[in-house]
Design an enzyme around this catalytic site. Sequence first.
Site, PDB file in Angstrom:
ATOM      1  N   ARG A  67       0.848  -1.221   0.390  1.00 45.81           N
ATOM      2  CA  ARG A  67       0.350   0.230   0.348  1.00 45.81           C
ATOM      3  C   ARG A  67       0.793   1.023  -0.200  1.00 45.81           C
ATOM      4  NH1 ARG A  67      -5.091  -1.448   1.514  1.00 45.81           N
ATOM      5  NH2 ARG A  67      -6.034  -2.839   0.279  1.00 45.81           N
TER       6      ARG A  67
ATOM      7  N   ARG B 293      -3.642   6.357   0.947  1.00 49.19           N
ATOM      8  CA  ARG B 293      -4.480   7.880   0.432  1.00 49.19           C
ATOM      9  C   ARG B 293      -3.190   8.382   1.808  1.00 49.19           C
ATOM     10  NH1 ARG B 293      -9.105   4.108   3.220  1.00 49.19           N
ATOM     11  NH2 ARG B 293      -8.224   3.238   3.050  1.00 49.19           N
TER      12      ARG B 293
ATOM     13  N   ARG C 228      -7.516  10.428  -6.835  1.00 50.53           N
ATOM     14  CA  ARG C 228      -8.465   9.859  -6.220  1.00 50.53           C
ATOM     15  C   ARG C 228      -9.679  10.529  -6.428  1.00 50.53           C
ATOM     16  NH1 ARG C 228     -12.444   7.048  -4.701  1.00 50.53           N
ATOM     17  NH2 ARG C 228     -12.282   5.401  -2.570  1.00 50.53           N
TER      18      ARG C 228
ATOM     19  N   ASP D 213      -6.317  -3.877  -7.361  1.00 53.54           N
ATOM     20  CA  ASP D 213      -6.751  -3.982  -5.805  1.00 53.54           C
ATOM     21  C   ASP D 213      -6.911  -5.316  -6.011  1.00 53.54           C
ATOM     22  OD1 ASP D 213      -7.899  -3.217  -3.487  1.00 53.54           O
ATOM     23  OD2 ASP D 213      -9.120  -5.047  -3.954  1.00 53.54           O
TER      24      ASP D 213
ATOM     25  N   TYR E 282     -13.801 -12.323   0.337  1.00 55.45           N
ATOM     26  CA  TYR E 282     -14.827 -11.874  -0.174  1.00 55.45           C
ATOM     27  C   TYR E 282     -16.017 -11.739  -1.292  1.00 55.45           C
ATOM     28  CZ  TYR E 282     -11.416  -8.484   2.118  1.00 55.45           C
ATOM     29  OH  TYR E 282     -10.767  -7.469   2.640  1.00 55.45           O
TER      30      TYR E 282
HETATM   31  O1  CP3 Z   1      -0.099  -2.127  -2.398  1.00 56.77           O
HETATM   32  C1  CP3 Z   1      -0.613  -0.629  -3.010  1.00 56.77           C
HETATM   33  O2  CP3 Z   1      -0.024  -0.239  -3.707  1.00 56.77           O
HETATM   34  C2  CP3 Z   1      -0.836  -1.607  -4.469  1.00 56.77           C
HETATM   35  C3  CP3 Z   1      -2.240  -0.942  -5.003  1.00 56.77           C
HETATM   36  C4  CP3 Z   1      -2.988  -2.418  -3.524  1.00 56.77           C
HETATM   37  C5  CP3 Z   1      -4.799  -1.683  -3.452  1.00 56.77           C
HETATM   38  N1  CP3 Z   1      -4.815  -3.060  -2.763  1.00 56.77           N
HETATM   39  C6  CP3 Z   1      -5.371  -0.356  -3.371  1.00 56.77           C
HETATM   40  C7  CP3 Z   1      -6.274  -0.133  -2.465  1.00 56.77           C
HETATM   41  C8  CP3 Z   1      -3.213  -3.532  -3.379  1.00 56.77           C
HETATM   42  C9  CP3 Z   1      -2.087  -4.903  -3.345  1.00 56.77           C
HETATM   43  C10 CP3 Z   1      -4.505  -4.005  -2.650  1.00 56.77           C
HETATM   44  C11 CP3 Z   1      -4.632  -5.406  -2.100  1.00 56.77           C
HETATM   45  C12 CP3 Z   1      -6.143  -5.529  -1.454  1.00 56.77           C
HETATM   46  N2  CP3 Z   1      -7.264  -5.395  -1.453  1.00 56.77           N
HETATM   47  C13 CP3 Z   1      -5.573  -6.322  -0.242  1.00 56.77           C
HETATM   48  C14 CP3 Z   1      -4.591  -7.246  -0.405  1.00 56.77           C
HETATM   49  C15 CP3 Z   1      -3.875  -6.740   0.604  1.00 56.77           C
HETATM   50  C16 CP3 Z   1      -4.181  -6.507   2.216  1.00 56.77           C
HETATM   51  O3  CP3 Z   1      -4.158  -5.133   2.609  1.00 56.77           O
HETATM   52  O4  CP3 Z   1      -4.595  -6.963   3.357  1.00 56.77           O
HETATM   53  C17 CP3 Z   1      -6.684  -6.616   0.499  1.00 56.77           C
HETATM   54  C18 CP3 Z   1      -7.336  -7.814   1.363  1.00 56.77           C
HETATM   55  C19 CP3 Z   1      -8.014  -5.620  -0.508  1.00 56.77           C
HETATM   56  C20 CP3 Z   1      -9.192  -5.071  -0.667  1.00 56.77           C
HETATM   57  C21 CP3 Z   1      -9.073  -3.594   0.046  1.00 56.77           C
HETATM   58  N3  CP3 Z   1      -9.359  -2.767  -0.911  1.00 56.77           N
HETATM   59  C22 CP3 Z   1      -9.757  -3.631   1.043  1.00 56.77           C
HETATM   60  C23 CP3 Z   1     -10.297  -4.009   2.526  1.00 56.77           C
HETATM   61  C24 CP3 Z   1      -9.941  -2.113   1.221  1.00 56.77           C
HETATM   62  C25 CP3 Z   1     -10.569  -1.312   2.532  1.00 56.77           C
HETATM   63  C26 CP3 Z   1      -9.884  -1.469   3.662  1.00 56.77           C
HETATM   64  C27 CP3 Z   1      -8.834   0.256   2.953  1.00 56.77           C
HETATM   65  O5  CP3 Z   1      -7.763   0.424   3.383  1.00 56.77           O
HETATM   66  O6  CP3 Z   1      -9.815   1.026   2.475  1.00 56.77           O
HETATM   67  C28 CP3 Z   1      -9.569  -1.651  -0.142  1.00 56.77           C
HETATM   68  C29 CP3 Z   1      -9.548  -0.569  -0.897  1.00 56.77           C
HETATM   69  C30 CP3 Z   1      -8.443  -0.371  -1.334  1.00 56.77           C
HETATM   70  N4  CP3 Z   1      -7.025  -1.222  -2.168  1.00 56.77           N
HETATM   71  C31 CP3 Z   1      -7.562   1.132  -1.103  1.00 56.77           C
HETATM   72  C32 CP3 Z   1      -6.424   1.288  -2.286  1.00 56.77           C
HETATM   73  C33 CP3 Z   1      -5.317   2.421  -2.321  1.00 56.77           C
HETATM   74  C34 CP3 Z   1      -8.350   2.278  -0.980  1.00 56.77           C
HETATM   75  C35 CP3 Z   1      -9.371   3.142  -1.522  1.00 56.77           C
HETATM   76  C36 CP3 Z   1      -9.614   5.119  -1.649  1.00 56.77           C
HETATM   77  O7  CP3 Z   1      -8.379   5.209  -2.222  1.00 56.77           O
HETATM   78  O8  CP3 Z   1     -10.516   4.826  -0.671  1.00 56.77           O
END
Ligand code: CP3
Length: 346
Positions: free
Chosen positions: A23, A27, A36, A73, A147
């Site tokens: 990540r 944000r 975004r 994602d 999921y």
């Molecule tokens: O790592 C990176 O910078 C690359 C991008 C990336 C995202 N999600 C962007 C994202 C990667 C590799 C993921 C993987 C991901 N997504 C996982 C596995 C890793 C982990 O965190 O356990 C999972 C479970 C997801 C599913 C997911 N996507 C969730 C549970 C959420 C909400 C949680 C949160 O942090 O808001 C997301 C949203 C998400 N994916 C965001 C980002 C940058 C936030 C979205 C926003 O801008 O509002």
Amino acid sequence: MEKLFLSTLNGQPGKRKPVWLMRQAGRYLPEYRALRSQAKNFLDLCLTPQLASAITLQPIERYHFDAAIMFADILLIPYALGQDLTFHEGEGPRLPGLESAAALAKLSYAPERLAPVGETLQRVRERLPDDVALIGFCGAPWTVACYMIDGSSHTGFSHTLRWANSLKYDLNKLIQIIVEASESYLCKQIEAGAEALQIFDSWAGLLEGEMFAQAVIEPTKELVRRVKARHPHIPIIGFPRQASLTDYAAYARETGVDAVSLDQSVPLVYARDKLQTMKPVQGNLSPDLLVRGGAPMREALDVLYKTLGPEHIINLGHGVLPATPPEHVAELVDWVRGNEAAGTRK
Ligand code: CP3
């Protein structure tokens, strides 16, 4: 040019340990929040190559990490299988969920839905500095199934656990569908420029022992085998988050991944003696310590350096938290770069 991240993954550590963060685009960065706000929603952001490639490069421009991870994602696979994916501000992602095995018949993988991800990777490769590697990824079959069945994490994945306990045949059928789609998706990523892959199993820790072997190890092994059959030289990192220690060791031994990513609960001495003897490891600084920064973070890094050997990639135990001050990330990267000598210390 030799890329430190790739040579370390291949078991040939260089002048220091490589560093990147899960990540790292997200944000906590004001420039991420700015882009975004230009997209209709999060899915749109992931599927607009011009935006997704710019976001992938933001943390590289700011910190010059040793690897970039494509911005996308893990839930894009359910989306490409035909499930509606929505993201609600402050709540995270939502899928409709799967009521019963009858719903499996409706799933059908539409690779063209993910074609923009390939374009994102191509754009990033064109702009990436020579010494920075590009990582592609997918969710592990088990975590993606969690999921897809429950629809979000708010249920504690109780429905998926019920499938795992009493509907094993249906769960395996779903997992097989995910393995096949993920194989195709990961190979497309490699063909578009990904130089390494990570498989995120964020909810691996919900299972233990025999169930872990069946739903985490077996499908991961199958996915790795299929991708390696087509692209044998692309290294794959596995991240079985919160698995028990014996399950972590079994995962490292049996899945065929090239390296294992450690969450922050894995004791470093265990990682050194039982995991790093098999494979390079990645992690496991606490994301909370990155929020705090300063001496507590530096002390934890010092312990990481003193305990683990050189076949180690600096990263967190989970993703960067939105509350992280960007200057603490700079402090972390400076610390790692300032430790070239310590990088090869056992
Ligand atoms: O790592 C990176 O910078 C690359 C991008 C990336 C995202 N999600 C962007 C994202 C990667 C590799 C993921 C993987 C991901 N997504 C996982 C596995 C890793 C982990 O965190 O356990 C999972 C479970 C997801 C599913 C997911 N996507 C969730 C549970 C959420 C909400 C949680 C949160 O942090 O808001 C997301 C949203 C998400 N994916 C965001 C980002 C940058 C936030 C979205 C926003 O801008 O509002």
